[in-house]
Design an enzyme around this catalytic site. Structure first.
Site, mmCIF file in Angstrom:
data_model
loop_
_atom_site.group_PDB
_atom_site.id
_atom_site.type_symbol
_atom_site.label_atom_id
_atom_site.label_comp_id
_atom_site.label_asym_id
_atom_site.label_seq_id
_atom_site.Cartn_x
_atom_site.Cartn_y
_atom_site.Cartn_z
ATOM 1 N N GLY A 1 -11.681 13.596 20.747
ATOM 2 C CA GLY A 1 -12.329 13.188 22.009
ATOM 3 C C GLY A 1 -13.125 11.951 21.848
ATOM 4 O O GLY A 1 -14.595 12.420 22.112
ATOM 5 N N ALA A 2 -12.913 11.329 20.622
ATOM 6 C CA ALA A 2 -14.170 10.290 20.403
ATOM 7 C C ALA A 2 -14.617 9.221 22.039
ATOM 8 O O ALA A 2 -13.936 9.471 22.835
ATOM 9 C CB ALA A 2 -13.579 9.592 19.108
ATOM 10 N N GLU A 3 -15.755 9.106 22.214
ATOM 11 C CA GLU A 3 -16.677 9.134 23.519
ATOM 12 C C GLU A 3 -16.193 7.164 23.109
ATOM 13 O O GLU A 3 -15.974 6.494 24.700
ATOM 14 C CB GLU A 3 -18.017 8.856 23.166
ATOM 15 C CG GLU A 3 -18.475 10.062 23.605
ATOM 16 C CD GLU A 3 -18.594 11.058 22.873
ATOM 17 O OE1 GLU A 3 -18.155 11.275 21.505
ATOM 18 O OE2 GLU A 3 -18.366 11.814 23.463
ATOM 19 N N ASP B 1 1.900 -0.875 12.271
ATOM 20 C CA ASP B 1 1.774 -2.486 12.472
ATOM 21 C C ASP B 1 3.809 -2.599 12.277
ATOM 22 O O ASP B 1 3.496 -4.193 11.968
ATOM 23 C CB ASP B 1 1.182 -2.436 12.080
ATOM 24 C CG ASP B 1 1.419 -3.106 10.033
ATOM 25 O OD1 ASP B 1 2.094 -2.112 9.474
ATOM 26 O OD2 ASP B 1 0.482 -3.491 9.386
ATOM 27 N N ARG C 1 -5.696 -2.459 8.525
ATOM 28 C CA ARG C 1 -5.527 -3.758 8.345
ATOM 29 C C ARG C 1 -5.989 -3.748 10.052
ATOM 30 O O ARG C 1 -7.244 -3.946 10.260
ATOM 31 C CB ARG C 1 -4.219 -3.675 7.732
ATOM 32 C CG ARG C 1 -4.440 -5.258 7.056
ATOM 33 C CD ARG C 1 -2.988 -5.694 6.854
ATOM 34 N NE ARG C 1 -2.185 -4.940 5.547
ATOM 35 C CZ ARG C 1 -2.364 -4.833 4.588
ATOM 36 N NH1 ARG C 1 -2.313 -6.225 3.969
ATOM 37 N NH2 ARG C 1 -1.821 -4.501 3.610
ATOM 38 N N ALA D 1 15.539 10.892 -0.797
ATOM 39 C CA ALA D 1 17.225 11.072 -0.154
ATOM 40 C C ALA D 1 17.063 10.240 -0.136
ATOM 41 O O ALA D 1 18.374 10.241 -0.465
ATOM 42 C CB ALA D 1 16.352 10.244 1.485
ATOM 43 N N GLY E 1 4.535 -6.790 4.412
ATOM 44 C CA GLY E 1 4.581 -8.483 3.457
ATOM 45 C C GLY E 1 5.939 -7.854 2.630
ATOM 46 O O GLY E 1 6.391 -8.316 2.364
ATOM 47 N N ARG F 1 -4.660 7.392 3.312
ATOM 48 C CA ARG F 1 -4.000 7.261 2.264
ATOM 49 C C ARG F 1 -2.424 8.003 0.793
ATOM 50 O O ARG F 1 -2.242 8.154 0.771
ATOM 51 C CB ARG F 1 -4.177 6.296 1.483
ATOM 52 C CG ARG F 1 -4.273 4.828 2.147
ATOM 53 C CD ARG F 1 -3.020 3.123 1.845
ATOM 54 N NE ARG F 1 -3.057 3.241 0.353
ATOM 55 C CZ ARG F 1 -3.626 1.745 0.007
ATOM 56 N NH1 ARG F 1 -4.316 1.316 0.659
ATOM 57 N NH2 ARG F 1 -3.536 2.166 -1.044
ATOM 58 N N GLY G 1 0.672 -1.545 -0.084
ATOM 59 C CA GLY G 1 0.049 -0.144 -0.054
ATOM 60 C C GLY G 1 0.842 1.554 0.140
ATOM 61 O O GLY G 1 1.635 1.437 0.776
ATOM 62 N N ASP H 1 -0.531 2.058 8.452
ATOM 63 C CA ASP H 1 -0.933 1.212 9.726
ATOM 64 C C ASP H 1 -0.030 1.669 10.543
ATOM 65 O O ASP H 1 -0.606 0.914 12.005
ATOM 66 C CB ASP H 1 -0.832 0.040 9.222
ATOM 67 C CG ASP H 1 -2.189 -0.424 7.987
ATOM 68 O OD1 ASP H 1 -2.969 0.401 7.613
ATOM 69 O OD2 ASP H 1 -1.372 -1.073 7.155
ATOM 70 N N ARG I 1 0.857 -4.917 -5.362
ATOM 71 C CA ARG I 1 1.058 -6.311 -4.693
ATOM 72 C C ARG I 1 1.279 -7.352 -6.267
ATOM 73 O O ARG I 1 0.581 -7.027 -6.761
ATOM 74 C CB ARG I 1 -0.207 -6.587 -4.301
ATOM 75 C CG ARG I 1 -0.647 -5.590 -2.932
ATOM 76 C CD ARG I 1 -1.243 -5.838 -2.195
ATOM 77 N NE ARG I 1 -1.164 -4.470 -0.291
ATOM 78 C CZ ARG I 1 -1.633 -3.969 -0.269
ATOM 79 N NH1 ARG I 1 -2.855 -3.927 -1.070
ATOM 80 N NH2 ARG I 1 -1.663 -3.384 0.960
ATOM 81 N N GLY J 1 6.012 -2.085 3.868
ATOM 82 C CA GLY J 1 5.112 -2.669 4.566
ATOM 83 C C GLY J 1 5.520 -4.037 5.117
ATOM 84 O O GLY J 1 6.342 -4.500 4.550
HETATM 85 P P1 ADP Z 1 2.575 -4.156 2.790
HETATM 86 O O1 ADP Z 1 4.390 -4.213 2.456
HETATM 87 O O2 ADP Z 1 1.838 -2.758 2.662
HETATM 88 O O3 ADP Z 1 3.074 -4.945 4.089
HETATM 89 P P2 ADP Z 1 1.527 -6.707 1.015
HETATM 90 O O4 ADP Z 1 1.068 -7.676 2.562
HETATM 91 O O5 ADP Z 1 0.475 -6.549 0.021
HETATM 92 O O6 ADP Z 1 2.575 -5.223 1.601
HETATM 93 O O7 ADP Z 1 3.473 -7.516 -0.397
HETATM 94 C C1 ADP Z 1 3.495 -6.466 -0.669
HETATM 95 C C2 ADP Z 1 4.142 -7.331 -1.543
HETATM 96 O O8 ADP Z 1 5.161 -8.510 -0.979
HETATM 97 C C3 ADP Z 1 3.482 -8.480 -1.958
HETATM 98 O O9 ADP Z 1 2.552 -8.477 -3.081
HETATM 99 C C4 ADP Z 1 4.203 -9.680 -2.521
HETATM 100 O O10 ADP Z 1 5.360 -9.022 -4.002
HETATM 101 C C5 ADP Z 1 5.584 -9.612 -1.398
HETATM 102 N N1 ADP Z 1 5.401 -10.475 -0.393
HETATM 103 C C6 ADP Z 1 4.229 -10.511 0.744
HETATM 104 N N2 ADP Z 1 4.640 -11.148 1.124
HETATM 105 C C7 ADP Z 1 5.599 -12.235 0.768
HETATM 106 C C8 ADP Z 1 6.380 -13.903 1.431
HETATM 107 N N3 ADP Z 1 5.762 -13.709 1.653
HETATM 108 N N4 ADP Z 1 6.969 -13.918 0.136
HETATM 109 C C9 ADP Z 1 7.486 -13.421 -1.036
HETATM 110 N N5 ADP Z 1 6.960 -11.822 -1.685
HETATM 111 C C10 ADP Z 1 5.938 -11.384 -0.548
HETATM 112 O O1 F6P Z 2 -1.334 -1.163 4.610
HETATM 113 C C1 F6P Z 2 -2.392 0.163 4.555
HETATM 114 C C2 F6P Z 2 -3.908 -0.395 3.897
HETATM 115 O O2 F6P Z 2 -3.895 1.313 3.300
HETATM 116 C C3 F6P Z 2 -5.073 -0.995 5.058
HETATM 117 O O3 F6P Z 2 -4.814 0.234 6.064
HETATM 118 C C4 F6P Z 2 -5.447 -1.111 4.421
HETATM 119 O O4 F6P Z 2 -6.579 -2.257 5.193
HETATM 120 C C5 F6P Z 2 -5.360 -1.794 3.301
HETATM 121 O O5 F6P Z 2 -3.974 -1.039 2.833
HETATM 122 C C6 F6P Z 2 -6.741 -1.490 2.261
HETATM 123 O O6 F6P Z 2 -6.051 -1.797 1.103
HETATM 124 P P1 F6P Z 2 -6.515 -1.854 -0.799
HETATM 125 O O7 F6P Z 2 -5.720 -0.459 -1.503
HETATM 126 O O8 F6P Z 2 -5.693 -2.477 -1.462
HETATM 127 O O9 F6P Z 2 -7.163 -1.618 -0.641
#
Ligand code: ADP
Ligand code: F6P
Length: 327
Positions: free
Chosen positions: A190-192, A134, A176, A26, A108, A260, A15, A132, A76, A106
């Site tokens: 200030g959400a409840e 995360d 996510r 940079a 992934g 985003r 994302g 995120d 992705r 991120g």
């Molecule tokens: P983010 O990096 O934001 O967490 P994704 O989880 O969608 O986003 O991962 C981005 C890309 O990284 C995936 O589409 C894929 O190409 C690669 N990727 C993610 N997990 C793996 C994995 N376990 N092995 C190989 N490539 C991966």
């Molecule tokens: O990881 C960033 C993020 O915007 C999450 O907060 C959300 O769940 C997801 O990506 C949405 O992904 P997409 O743009 O593929 O709908």
């Protein structure tokens, strides 16, 4: 590992997040400063596999520090999950002589980088680029500050109309499976009530708290729900609330992808610039397969495999603050 890094590739993956452009800038300018050849890999791992790789110069990154999105585009890429895909990607890097990578993305994207690096002996440095927040091993991720400020601006506007009508709003924010955007934007507006995946949502407790507020004639209520909340997001929560409090004038608002986009905040530009600079230094110093983060205002390096395993923790104090301040 090869010893001397001379040609580096930079990509954005997963994302997009505001501040990715500042990080690309940079990396490119620091690389050129140190005499490296720098290449931009388009559309994340897809461009690596399809050989969509372009030389970058100082001017290639002019006028982008203030822009959201990513000039390198992002994607992705399913093929990269397979060894054959990564093999193709590595062959393309080899053809160009690229012997170091900076991956802005991120967890992934870091998992993919870690695999590529293990299989083909190419040093990879990760920069945490995600709204995120995360990822472990850093106090900040590129894009979070901007996203949370966007959410705050939107929720403030919702409060105006909620106040005018004495309404209950259930607002869903992104993240996510992490609740940081919900927690920060919820406290700041200030959400409840704030519902996050890090704590199991007790819907009865929410209903009781809204009923109690109604008894006290507190008629404007904002409930901020993280999209990954275990109860299932704003629509699911609203369904129960409407059944149990039919007298309340309830509306749902899902903020979605506006979180985003937009110009990165000063904070995101700063951390992106520091991290991008540091990523190139890491490659030159022979640091391999780490994620560059910032902890206690100092650069902090976490092995890529550790950065993806652990999540940031949310302290109970934050949730206590929500309860006390929204009474
Ligand atoms: P983010 O990096 O934001 O967490 P994704 O989880 O969608 O986003 O991962 C981005 C890309 O990284 C995936 O589409 C894929 O190409 C690669 N990727 C993610 N997990 C793996 C994995 N376990 N092995 C190989 N490539 C991966
Ligand atoms: O990881 C960033 C993020 O915007 C999450 O907060 C959300 O769940 C997801 O990506 C949405 O992904 P997409 O743009 O593929 O709908």
């Amino acid at each position: 590992m090869e010893n001397k890094v001379t040609k580096i590739g930079v990509l954005t993956s997963g994302g997009d997040a505001p501040g990715m452009n500042a990080a690309i800038r940079a990396v490119v300018r620091t690389g050129i400063y140190y005499g490296l050849e720098v290449f931009g890999i388009m559309r994340g791992y897809s461009g690596m596999i399809e050989n969509d790789i372009v030389p970058m110069h100082s001017r290639s990154v002019a006028n982008i520090i203030q822009r959201g999105g990513t000039i390198l585009k992002t994607a992705r890429c399913k093929e990269f999950f397979e060894f054959e895909g990564r093999k193709k990607a590595h062959a393309n890097l080899k053809k160009l002589g690229i012997n170091g990578l900076v991956i802005i993305g991120g967890d992934g994207s870091f998992r993919g980088a870690h695999k590529l690096s293990e299989e083909f002996d190419i040093p990879c440095i990760g920069l945490p680029g995600t709204i995120d927040k995360d990822i472990a091993g850093t106090d900040f991720t590129i894009g979070f500050d901007t996203a949370v400020n966007t959410a705050v601006e939107a929720i403030d506007k919702i409060r105006d109309t909620a106040d005018a009508h004495d309404r209950l709003f259930i607002i869903e924010v992104m993240g996510r499976d992490a609740g940081y955007i919900a927690l920060h934007s919820g406290i700041a507006t200030g959400a409840e009530n704030i519902l996050i995946p890090e704590r199991k949502t007790d819907i009865e407790e929410l209903v009781a708290s809204l009923l109690e507020k109604e008894r006290r004639k507190k008629l404007v209520n904002l409930v901020v729900v993280a999209e990954g909340d275990n109860y299932g997001g704003a629509d699911m929560v609203a369904k129960v609330v409407k059944e149990r409090l039919p007298q309340a004038d309830t509306r749902v608002c899902v903020l979605g992808h506006i979180q985003r986009g937009g110009a990165p905040s000063c904070m995101d530009r700063l951390i992106a610039s520091r991290m991008g600079y540091s990523a190139v230094e890491c490659l030159l110093e022979g640091r391999h397969n780490v994620m560059v983060g910032i902890v206690n205002n100092k650069m902090h390096y976490t092995p890529l495999e550790k950065a993806v395993k652990a999540k940031q923790k949310i302290s109970d104090d934050w949730l206590k603050i929500v309860k006390i301040l929204a009474s």
